[in-house]
Design an enzyme around this catalytic site. Structure first.
Site, short mmCIF file in Angstrom:
data_model
loop_
_atom_site.label_atom_id
_atom_site.label_comp_id
_atom_site.label_asym_id
_atom_site.label_seq_id
_atom_site.Cartn_x
_atom_site.Cartn_y
_atom_site.Cartn_z
N LYS A 1 -3.44 10.59 12.91
CA LYS A 1 -4.43 10.54 11.81
C LYS A 1 -5.17 9.21 11.81
CE LYS A 1 -1.62 11.11 8.34
NZ LYS A 1 -0.33 11.18 9.05
N ARG B 1 6.04 3.81 18.99
CA ARG B 1 4.73 3.34 18.52
C ARG B 1 4.75 1.83 18.23
NH1 ARG B 1 1.78 6.31 13.57
NH2 ARG B 1 3.46 5.47 12.28
N ARG C 1 6.37 -1.14 13.51
CA ARG C 1 6.49 -1.03 12.05
C ARG C 1 7.94 -0.85 11.66
NH1 ARG C 1 2.04 3.30 10.20
NH2 ARG C 1 3.79 3.83 8.87
N ARG D 1 -0.97 12.92 -0.73
CA ARG D 1 0.25 13.07 0.04
C ARG D 1 1.20 14.08 -0.60
NH1 ARG D 1 0.56 8.80 4.03
NH2 ARG D 1 2.70 8.48 4.66
N ARG E 1 10.76 10.01 6.90
CA ARG E 1 9.32 10.20 6.71
C ARG E 1 8.90 11.62 7.10
NH1 ARG E 1 6.99 5.99 10.23
NH2 ARG E 1 4.98 6.68 9.50
P1 AMP Z 1 1.44 5.75 6.53
O1 AMP Z 1 0.93 4.56 7.25
O2 AMP Z 1 0.34 6.68 6.11
O3 AMP Z 1 2.54 6.45 7.28
O4 AMP Z 1 2.08 5.22 5.14
C1 AMP Z 1 3.17 4.31 5.15
C2 AMP Z 1 3.90 4.38 3.85
O5 AMP Z 1 3.03 4.04 2.75
C3 AMP Z 1 4.44 5.76 3.48
O6 AMP Z 1 5.68 6.04 4.11
C4 AMP Z 1 4.60 5.60 1.97
O7 AMP Z 1 5.71 4.82 1.62
C5 AMP Z 1 3.35 4.82 1.59
N1 AMP Z 1 2.20 5.70 1.29
C6 AMP Z 1 1.05 5.85 2.01
N2 AMP Z 1 0.24 6.73 1.42
C7 AMP Z 1 0.87 7.17 0.30
C8 AMP Z 1 0.54 8.10 -0.73
N3 AMP Z 1 -0.62 8.79 -0.74
N4 AMP Z 1 1.45 8.29 -1.72
C9 AMP Z 1 2.61 7.62 -1.74
N5 AMP Z 1 2.99 6.73 -0.80
C10 AMP Z 1 2.13 6.51 0.22
#
Ligand code: AMP
Length: 216
Positions: free
Chosen positions: A13, A127, A158, A88, A169
């Site tokens: 994404k 990654r 990360r 989300r 996740r």
């Molecule tokens: P990502 O980089 O999109 O995988 O996001 C990393 C982390 O940020 C996720 O595992 C959540 O802890 C938090 N996060 C990102 N977007 C959201 C969202 N829309 N709602 C809640 N937590 C989020």
């Protein structure tokens, strides 16, 4: 164009959203990147979000929505955006719909990147990420050179790409986020793309299908 990206962690994404944003001349807004910036700067929101982000859980809706509304209200997002990582869950999708109605705007499409689960684990645990320009890399071997090709910054992994956190996740995605595909499908907005194909193929197909669908 106002787009959202849906897909499991590791579906690509971030990469596709950045490319689309460049092509359309609109900002790529990643809620994960926004949270990571708050954590790094140790802001109040960063302190509140830290334990959720680091454990692979979702940050509470209220905090997330306040951050997103603030970002979408900035000037550069007036004519569109590619939103990556929000909504989300169904509650966020419903709040977002209310918010869009209030501001008399509408989403153009919900892009759904479909990738088999077996492929996701492989991608996520290999990654690496550039903390400076946010480019992501897949390194099969930890001995491979770990410097960003764009800006020569040392790459990092990360915290939440460790195997245990990755499993959580993915579970959170299938339980909370995957139902959004049907939510947006019911509204006739889903553009489904095979995210298992090579990055350039995915970008090309995505570009073509968006063009064919017009920019409603
Ligand atoms: P990502 O980089 O999109 O995988 O996001 C990393 C982390 O940020 C996720 O595992 C959540 O802890 C938090 N996060 C990102 N977007 C959201 C969202 N829309 N709602 C809640 N937590 C989020």
């Amino acid at each position: 164009m106002r787009l959202i990206m849906i897909g499991p962690p590791g579906a690509g994404k971030g990469t596709q959203a950045a490319r689309l944003g460049d092509r359309l001349g609109v900002p790529h807004i990643s809620t994960g990147d926004l949270f990571r910036a708050h954590l790094k700067e140790n802001t109040e929101l960063g302190q509140q979000a830290k334990r959720y982000v680091e454990s692979g859980g979702l940050v509470p809706d209220e905090l997330t929505e306040a951050m997103v509304w603030d970002r979408l209200g900035r000037d550069d997002a007036k004519n569109g955006y590619v939103l990556d990582g929000f909504p989300r869950n169904l509650a966020q999708a419903r709040s977002f719909e209310r918010r869009l109605n209030e501001t008399r705007t509408a989403l153009s499409r919900a892009v759904y990147l479909r990738v088999p689960e077996s492929e996701l684990m492989r991608r996520l645990t290999g990654r690496w990420w550039c903390p400076e320009c946010h480019a992501t890399y897949h390194l099969a071997s930890p001995a491979a050179s770990k410097v960003c090709e764009n800006c020569q910054t040392g790459l990092i992994q990360r915290e939440d790409d460790r195997p245990e956190t990755v499993k959580r996740r993915l579970r959170v995605y299938f339980e909370e986020t995957a139902p959004l595909v049907d939510y947006y499908r019911d509204r006739g907005m889903v553009l489904e793309i095979d995210g298992g194909a090579p990055v350039d193929v995915v970008s090309r197909k995505l570009g073509q299908q968006l063009a064919e669908g017009g920019s409603r």
